[in-house]
Design an enzyme around this catalytic site. Sequence first.
Site, mmCIF file in Angstrom:
data_model
loop_
_atom_site.group_PDB
_atom_site.id
_atom_site.type_symbol
_atom_site.label_atom_id
_atom_site.label_comp_id
_atom_site.label_asym_id
_atom_site.label_seq_id
_atom_site.Cartn_x
_atom_site.Cartn_y
_atom_site.Cartn_z
ATOM 1 N N GLU A 1 10.786 76.160 21.008
ATOM 2 C CA GLU A 1 11.899 75.348 20.490
ATOM 3 C C GLU A 1 11.424 73.992 19.988
ATOM 4 O O GLU A 1 10.520 73.407 20.591
ATOM 5 C CB GLU A 1 12.931 75.118 21.614
ATOM 6 C CG GLU A 1 13.607 76.371 22.053
ATOM 7 C CD GLU A 1 14.486 76.142 23.284
ATOM 8 O OE1 GLU A 1 14.749 74.978 23.644
ATOM 9 O OE2 GLU A 1 14.900 77.138 23.869
ATOM 10 N N ARG B 1 15.151 80.642 29.686
ATOM 11 C CA ARG B 1 14.126 79.940 28.931
ATOM 12 C C ARG B 1 13.502 80.948 27.971
ATOM 13 O O ARG B 1 13.341 82.123 28.328
ATOM 14 C CB ARG B 1 13.026 79.380 29.852
ATOM 15 C CG ARG B 1 13.438 78.162 30.663
ATOM 16 C CD ARG B 1 13.579 76.916 29.791
ATOM 17 N NE ARG B 1 13.933 75.727 30.541
ATOM 18 C CZ ARG B 1 15.166 75.256 30.710
ATOM 19 N NH1 ARG B 1 16.205 75.885 30.176
ATOM 20 N NH2 ARG B 1 15.380 74.161 31.394
ATOM 21 N N HIS C 1 19.970 76.118 21.866
ATOM 22 C CA HIS C 1 19.859 75.679 23.272
ATOM 23 C C HIS C 1 21.028 74.746 23.654
ATOM 24 O O HIS C 1 20.816 73.572 23.969
ATOM 25 C CB HIS C 1 18.517 74.978 23.520
ATOM 26 C CG HIS C 1 18.155 74.936 24.982
ATOM 27 N ND1 HIS C 1 16.871 74.944 25.447
ATOM 28 C CD2 HIS C 1 18.936 74.880 26.096
ATOM 29 C CE1 HIS C 1 16.856 74.893 26.758
ATOM 30 N NE2 HIS C 1 18.106 74.855 27.188
HETATM 31 P P1 NDP Z 1 18.571 79.234 40.726
HETATM 32 O O1 NDP Z 1 17.301 78.723 41.296
HETATM 33 O O2 NDP Z 1 19.845 79.048 41.475
HETATM 34 O O3 NDP Z 1 18.429 80.812 40.435
HETATM 35 C C1 NDP Z 1 17.279 81.393 39.889
HETATM 36 C C2 NDP Z 1 17.334 82.898 40.121
HETATM 37 O O4 NDP Z 1 16.215 83.499 39.462
HETATM 38 C C3 NDP Z 1 17.253 83.283 41.583
HETATM 39 O O5 NDP Z 1 18.168 84.320 41.834
HETATM 40 C C4 NDP Z 1 15.827 83.798 41.743
HETATM 41 O O6 NDP Z 1 15.766 84.772 42.779
HETATM 42 C C5 NDP Z 1 15.574 84.396 40.361
HETATM 43 N N1 NDP Z 1 14.143 84.464 40.029
HETATM 44 C C6 NDP Z 1 13.234 83.461 40.075
HETATM 45 N N2 NDP Z 1 12.025 83.913 39.728
HETATM 46 C C7 NDP Z 1 12.174 85.239 39.473
HETATM 47 C C8 NDP Z 1 11.272 86.276 39.093
HETATM 48 N N3 NDP Z 1 9.971 86.039 38.904
HETATM 49 N N4 NDP Z 1 11.763 87.523 38.923
HETATM 50 C C9 NDP Z 1 13.082 87.775 39.109
HETATM 51 N N5 NDP Z 1 13.982 86.839 39.468
HETATM 52 C C10 NDP Z 1 13.524 85.588 39.653
HETATM 53 O O7 NDP Z 1 18.676 78.589 39.285
HETATM 54 P P2 NDP Z 1 19.974 78.347 38.374
HETATM 55 O O8 NDP Z 1 20.792 79.587 38.391
HETATM 56 O O9 NDP Z 1 20.608 77.066 38.713
HETATM 57 O O10 NDP Z 1 19.271 78.159 36.936
HETATM 58 C C11 NDP Z 1 18.461 79.173 36.396
HETATM 59 C C12 NDP Z 1 17.769 78.713 35.135
HETATM 60 O O11 NDP Z 1 18.677 78.681 34.054
HETATM 61 C C13 NDP Z 1 17.190 77.290 35.141
HETATM 62 O O12 NDP Z 1 15.982 77.226 35.856
HETATM 63 C C14 NDP Z 1 17.013 77.030 33.663
HETATM 64 O O13 NDP Z 1 15.752 77.452 33.218
HETATM 65 C C15 NDP Z 1 18.085 77.911 33.012
HETATM 66 N N6 NDP Z 1 19.131 77.086 32.387
HETATM 67 C C16 NDP Z 1 19.357 77.177 31.040
HETATM 68 C C17 NDP Z 1 20.308 76.390 30.435
HETATM 69 C C18 NDP Z 1 20.576 76.483 28.979
HETATM 70 O O14 NDP Z 1 20.969 75.487 28.381
HETATM 71 N N7 NDP Z 1 20.417 77.644 28.354
HETATM 72 C C19 NDP Z 1 21.078 75.397 31.177
HETATM 73 C C20 NDP Z 1 20.806 75.424 32.604
HETATM 74 C C21 NDP Z 1 19.859 76.226 33.160
HETATM 75 P P3 NDP Z 1 14.371 85.064 43.567
HETATM 76 O O15 NDP Z 1 13.792 83.725 43.914
HETATM 77 O O16 NDP Z 1 14.780 85.871 44.742
HETATM 78 O O17 NDP Z 1 13.522 85.825 42.637
#
Ligand code: NDP
Length: 314
Positions: free
Chosen positions: A259, A230, A277
């Site tokens: 965006e 994001r 995006h």
């Molecule tokens: P997941 O929930 O599977 O993974 C998220 C990861 O981020 C976890 O490993 C989590 O680990 C880590 N994370 C969360 N908060 C933090 C933090 N504060 N610091 C460090 N690491 C953090 O989500 P997905 O992989 O399925 O999707 C991730 C994101 O990708 C979506 O939420 C979306 O925003 C974005 N996305 C973008 C798209 C695009 O079109 N560009 C399309 C699809 C998704 P932990 O909790 O241990 O920190």
Amino acid sequence: MPDLLQIGGATDEMNARVSAAFTIQKASDHADLAAWLAEHGDRITHVQTNGHDGVKPEIMAALPNLQMISCYGVGYDNIDAKEAVRRGIMVTHTPNVLNEEVATTAVLLMLACYRELLRDDAWVRSGNWEAKGNSPLTRSADNQTIGILGMGRIGQAIAAKLAPWNPTILYHTRSEKDVPYQYVGDLIEMAEQSDVLIVITPGGASTHHLVNTEVMNALGPKGTLVNVARGTVIDETAMIAALSEGRLGWAGLDVFENEPKVPQALRDLKNVTLLPHVGSATHETRAAMGKLTVDNLLSHLNDGTVISPVPECQ
Ligand code: NDP
């Protein structure tokens, strides 16, 4: 039939299935949505939206009989899931079906930066090849150290998809994962060790401006920053400064802070590759996301169960 409020677009296939079970009320049909909701909001039991539009707090508040929100996308940072839980509203999203596509987008952006895809495309189109000869050499994407910020479903797909380039993969998350990559507990430390930083965390308050000046300085003048998460995760103003001043080498960006507005200063830079995006935006993946979005709605209507609730609702 129950009434469904549809926020944002939907494919014809989605509409065909949804309209067989719900009366669709399109938010875009109402110039003054707040006024329409004040009168008819109590009819709405289900909402279909997407990650970008989400459900604004004032809309959720205007739907007293809302039972379920189905989000066409995995990121749901624009839906207040805590408030939904408090009110007993189910929220679903579309995890997993888009992992490979978003991973492809991340790899595409990284390679476009390394091999100067846009510069060399322009070199051919402008006639420079004929007039000036070969374009300047680029950098090899092989054997790089790649730090991945976020190692969830998509982060793991990115790491796997990068394997043919023989990278050393590091990752940073809040808690260590059971993955065959090296965990780095400090983001600045990981950026210092990395040639590339790929951002794939959720958006929202907890990740706001996680990638700040210090992180970008640590990545350095030869470093490449890729964001498919994001726009809010990176301090965009600081990134433009770092890229302009040569403190950061390159950026490949699919997402932006405001965006679809992208600052002119960013659009003017030569060392960036910009996408609107489109991380998951292929016919195939959008069809899979649309199917899951509608499956969740119909399942909830049918017997109250859902397939892919957000973590807060599990
Ligand atoms: P997941 O929930 O599977 O993974 C998220 C990861 O981020 C976890 O490993 C989590 O680990 C880590 N994370 C969360 N908060 C933090 C933090 N504060 N610091 C460090 N690491 C953090 O989500 P997905 O992989 O399925 O999707 C991730 C994101 O990708 C979506 O939420 C979306 O925003 C974005 N996305 C973008 C798209 C695009 O079109 N560009 C399309 C699809 C998704 P932990 O909790 O241990 O920190």
